[in-house]
Design a protein around this motif. Structure first.
Motif, short mmCIF file in Angstrom:
data_model
loop_
_atom_site.label_atom_id
_atom_site.label_comp_id
_atom_site.label_asym_id
_atom_site.label_seq_id
_atom_site.Cartn_x
_atom_site.Cartn_y
_atom_site.Cartn_z
N TYR A 74 0.83 -1.06 0.09
CA TYR A 74 -0.24 0.07 0.15
C TYR A 74 0.81 1.17 -0.13
CZ TYR A 74 -3.08 3.63 1.50
OH TYR A 74 -3.74 4.83 1.96
N LEU A 121 -4.77 -7.33 1.77
CA LEU A 121 -4.91 -6.24 0.99
C LEU A 121 -6.38 -5.74 0.79
CD1 LEU A 121 -2.20 -6.76 -1.58
CD2 LEU A 121 -2.29 -4.52 -0.30
N LYS A 146 -9.06 2.28 2.57
CA LYS A 146 -8.06 3.30 1.98
C LYS A 146 -8.19 3.37 0.23
CE LYS A 146 -5.42 2.69 5.94
NZ LYS A 146 -5.43 3.71 6.84
N VAL A 189 -8.72 0.97 -4.47
CA VAL A 189 -7.71 0.15 -4.67
C VAL A 189 -8.65 -1.15 -4.75
CG1 VAL A 189 -6.13 -1.52 -3.74
CG2 VAL A 189 -6.16 1.34 -3.23
#
Length: 159
Positions: free
Chosen positions: A22, A53, A60, A67
């Protein structure tokens, strides 16, 4: 008992690797034309890392980009993505991966130390019980990307 300690250690390493990946992505200057697209991370050969992830991706973003985490069994046929992580168990596929991604502006991260010599931009290394990374500014530039000086200073730069 040994199995549970080993599993716990592997899970913790996957958590740290997810945070590192990240932060690697945060410290790359991505092409301006991709600013409105999802930031896609493809994981090859590490289910635990995919899970970690995905947890990060729920909360995030990177440069206001959502993402998206994808998974692949091999380095062949991977669609355009921003970051590819090649698990240690699949490290023999590094040359094929680097060749297939040439010109795609993709950051290649390897789970095996020494893989920057084979074209990875970043490779994880274990220093005793501590996780670190090697980073090749040359390989990242060859991929058409720019890395921040901050990230270069945090890793061990190799060429």
């Amino acid at each position: 008992m040994l199995f549970s300690l080993s599993f716990a250690a592997k899970a913790q390493i996957a958590q740290f690797q997810a945070l590192y990946i990240y932060n690697f992505a945060k410290n790359i200057a991505w092409p301006a034309e991709d600013a409105q697209k999802d930031l896609v991370i493809t994981i090859i050969g590490d289910n635990e890392l995919v899970s970690e992830l995905n947890k990060l991706a729920q909360t995030k973003k990177i440069a206001n980009r959502k993402v998206v985490v994808k998974e692949s069994a091999t380095a062949n046929g991977i669609a355009k993505c921003d970051v590819i992580y090649l698990g240690e168990s699949k490290s023999s596929q590094i040359a094929n991966l680097v060749s297939n991604q040439r010109g795609n502006k993709t950051l290649i991260v390897s789970g095996k130390s020494g893989q920057c010599a084979s074209g990875a931009g970043v490779a994880f290394v274990m220093n005793g019980a501590k996780l670190g990374f090697e980073i090749s500014n040359n390989n990242i530039k060859t991929a058409g990307l720019q890395v921040s000086q901050k990230l270069l200073n945090l890793g061990t730069e190799v060429n």
